[in-house]
Each structure stands twice: as structure tokens, then as C-alpha cells.
Design an enzyme around this catalytic site. Structure first.
Site, PDB file in Angstrom:
ATOM      1  N   CYS A  35       0.833  -1.060   0.134  1.00  0.00           N
ATOM      2  CA  CYS A  35      -0.027   0.039  -0.001  1.00  0.00           C
ATOM      3  C   CYS A  35       1.060   1.205   0.063  1.00  0.00           C
ATOM      4  O   CYS A  35       0.585   2.041  -0.598  1.00  0.00           O
ATOM      5  CB  CYS A  35      -0.946   0.048   1.081  1.00  0.00           C
ATOM      6  SG  CYS A  35      -2.019   1.370   1.308  1.00  0.00           S
ATOM      7  N   CYS A  62      -4.896  -2.747   5.672  1.00  0.00           N
ATOM      8  CA  CYS A  62      -4.491  -1.243   5.374  1.00  0.00           C
ATOM      9  C   CYS A  62      -5.713  -0.603   4.583  1.00  0.00           C
ATOM     10  O   CYS A  62      -6.177  -1.161   3.670  1.00  0.00           O
ATOM     11  CB  CYS A  62      -3.377  -1.290   4.556  1.00  0.00           C
ATOM     12  SG  CYS A  62      -2.896   0.496   3.920  1.00  0.00           S
TER      13      CYS A  62
END
Length: 362
Positions: free
Chosen positions: A102, A200
Site C-alpha cells: 500500500c 491497510c
């Protein structure tokens, strides 16, 4: 980062990024905050997806600081760059890390591209507990955060050098209590907000529940290292190397516990063994890491390899194999390495050298 700059802060709705925005504003930079809208739980996966509250909290921070707030819709890019990687990794029997990807693909990938296009020449700032060191004529380095208990440099291991050059880490020199005190000093509404947990940008969703939504159960046998059947599992993707609980196989005797030491993908069997260096598969002295990102040229012969977050970095000899692959020979056996896990490389001075994915272990 010398002089005043125009900086886009990735504001998550938590205290770390809020304090980062406050510090940059206090320093006189032109600060705009952006919430990355990466995920909306429209598929009714069990768990809490708090994006609406996070946006509200982030907006409250911006109002208090008097800075512009934007919501940047990156749902499509997040699905293709992070969620698909996560699902395919588990489908193929590996152990992916969406948080590391991410950072490279989203915060310092898509969002950084957006920031530069919008004229934020100072780059993207985040609430990571990490530090950037600029060396004239030698580029930008990432160092561990000063707070060893909160250091998050591991999650930056796959970043590219050009991304590091545009990354700003305002809280990297601080401890968590200091960050909360700064948030209180500025009167930010998230000063005492608990740290987020979960995948995330997806929220408080159990990984098993998330995976079950995309990967059907695939039951098979649980066996010991001699191949004797001990029980049944619902799917190899629901287990990780070194896992002590959740396999529902009782200990054979007091003081001895079964742990996951392998996955037999061909026969769909989960392999358990006893805790201890003598158990085949649980400890490794050698591994091959692929898709390696080097932040400064080639990796040195001696590195400190960190196989996962919160694990200690262990000394190893690093041998290049070509095509972005290196072989690690650890000074001491390392427990529970898993294919697909991210391995971060450090120098002895806490400098992040890069990272890659475990391709083979043995």
C-alpha cells in the site's frame, strides 16, 4: 527538506498523520490534507469499515488547523494494486503484506503522482514513524524511526528511490506520547483516538473473514511431519507459518505445542510440528528474496534482514543471484519464514537499504 514547501499530507483520520499536518503547518509550509478513499465495504464482509468516521475526524483536524481538506477517490486503483495482490497471494499459498505494498503503490504511488500533478513540489507527508535523511550528492535515505517501539520503516521497504525523495515523515523523530501531546497542544479532535487495527485502509476486518469472501473454503488434512493425519483444516490460506493457535489440534502432552511448519499445496495438507529448532521447516538458515528494491545501488555483502514487522533484524550474508534476486545466509536460524512475506534490508546504522519477497526458504 529546506525552505518552505507545498506539501500534501495523507490524512488518515488518526493521530499520527494529524500531528504530522500540525507540525508542517507550524513550520510555515503550505499544507493541504488528502484522505485516500480506498475501500468501501459494499460487499458486507463482517467487520467494521470506519471510513466515514475517519473522514469526519480528518475534516475536524483540518478545520482546527485551518487547512484545505480533500477526499481523493482511489478505490479502483486500490482494488487492482493491493486487494488483488492480497487475494492472489493467499490463493497461491504465500503470505502477502498489503500494508507494505500500500505504501509503494498507493501513498507514494498513486497519491504521490496526484500530488506532483497538483503542484505539491514538497511531496507527500505521512504519519509514519520513520526518518528521511538527505545527503547532498547522494540522494535521500530512510532511517528507522527514533521510537524503536513504534518504528515503521519496515513498511517502506519496497519504496523506490524517487518515491523516497518526495516522502516527508514529520513524526519520525518523536515518540508516540510526544505525538499525542502535540495533538493535544493543537487541540486536535483525534488526540486520544485509538490506533487503527486491521488491513491497510480496510478497517477492523478479520483476515479470515476477508479471505472467505473471495476464496472458498478448501478443506484438507492436517498432518504431522511424518505424514500422520492429526485433523482437518478449512483452507491453507487461513494459516501462516509458525502459527500456534487456530488449527484445533490438541497438544500431544503438557508443555509441547503444535505449530504450523509447512503447507503441502499439491496435496492440500497443513503440516504441524513441535516448537523447536530441530523441527523440519520451522527454522531456516537460507532464503532467496526476489523482486528486490535497492534504495541505494546494490546491497552490501552483509545486511540485517527483517522478515516481518516486529521481528528482529538478523545479520546475514547477501549474495546477488541476478534478475532482482538475492540469497540470504543467516548467521543464526530464523523462525517461521513464509513465502511471499516481505523481507526488509538494513545497514548496521538503522538505514533502510530496500526489500523484497521471500521466493524460497531452506
Amino acid at each position: 527538506m529546506g525552505g518552505m514547501a507545498r506539501i500534501l499530507v495523507a490524512l488518515s483520520g488518526g493521530v499520527d498523520s494529524a500531528a504530522a499536518a500540525a507540525l508542517l503547518t507550524e513550520q510555515g509550509h503550505e499544507v493541504v490534507a488528502a484522505y485516500m478513499k480506498n475501500w468501501v465495504n459494499e460487499e458486507n464482509i463482517p467487520g467494521e469499515c470506519p471510513w466515514e468516521r475517519d473522514i469526519e475526524d480528518a475534516l475536524g483536524v483540518c478545520r482546527k488547523l485551518g487547512i484545505e481538506f480533500r477526499v481523493v477517490d482511489l478505490i479502483e486503483q486500490y482494488r487492482t494494486r493491493v486487494v488483488d495482490y492480497l487475494i492472489e497471494g493467499y490463493r497461491n499459498g504465500s503470505t502477502p503484506n498489503p500494508d507494505v505494498l500500500c505504501n509503494r503503490e498507493m501513498k507514494f504511488g498513486v497519491l504521490l503522482d496526484y500530488a506532483l500533478e497538483q503542484g505539491f513540489t514538497g511531496g507527500v507527508a505521512t504519519g509514519h514513524y520513520a526518518r528521511r535523511l538527505d545527503v547532498p550528492g547522494d540522494g535521500s535515505y530512510v532511517l528507522r524511526g527514533l521510537d524503536g517501539n513504534k518504528d515503521q520503516s519496515y513498511f517502506l521497504a519496497l519504496m523506490r528511490p524517487e518515491q523516497v525523495a518526495h516522502a516527508v515523515f514529520p513524526v519520525g523523530e518523536l515518540t508516540k506520547p510526544q505525538v499525542r501531546e502535540i495533538a493535544r497542544r493543537f487541540g486536535l479532535p483525534v488526540a486520544d483516538k485509538k490506533d487503527s487495527q486491521g488491513i491497510c485502509f480496510i478497517g477492523k476486518v478479520k483476515m479470515s473473514d476477508f479471505l472467505r469472501h473471495y476464496l472458498p473454503d478448501n478443506p484438507g488434512d492436517i498432518v504431522d511431519t511424518q505424514g500422520r493425519v492429526l485433523g482437518r483444516h478449512d483452507g491453507l490460506h487461513l494459516f501462516t507459518m509458525g502459527q500456534r493457535h487456530g488449527h484445533h489440534v490438541a497438544s500431544p502432552r503438557e508443555g509441547v505445542a503444535y505449530v504450523v511448519v509447512g503447507k503441502d499445496l499439491q496435496n492440500n495438507r497443513l503440516v504441524l510440528g513441535y516448537e523447536g529448532e530441530e523441527t523440519p521447516g520451522l527454522y531456516a538458515r537460507r532464503a532467496v528474496v526476489g523482486s528486490v528494491t535497492n534504495l541505494h545501488g546494490t546491497l552490501p555483502e552483509r545486511v540485517y534482514a527483517q522478515p516481518r514487522y516486529r521481528a528482529p533484524a538478523v545479520p546475514a550474508t547477501c549474495t546477488p543471484l541476478g534478475s532482482g534476486r538475492v540469497q540470504l545466509d543467516f548467521d543464526e536460524p530464523v523462525r517461521a519464514l513464509a513465502l511471499g512475506q516481505v523481507c526488509a534490508f538494513y545497514a548496521p546504522q538503522n538505514q533502510l537499504l530496500g526489500g523484497g519477497f521471500f521466493e524460497s526458504i531452506g
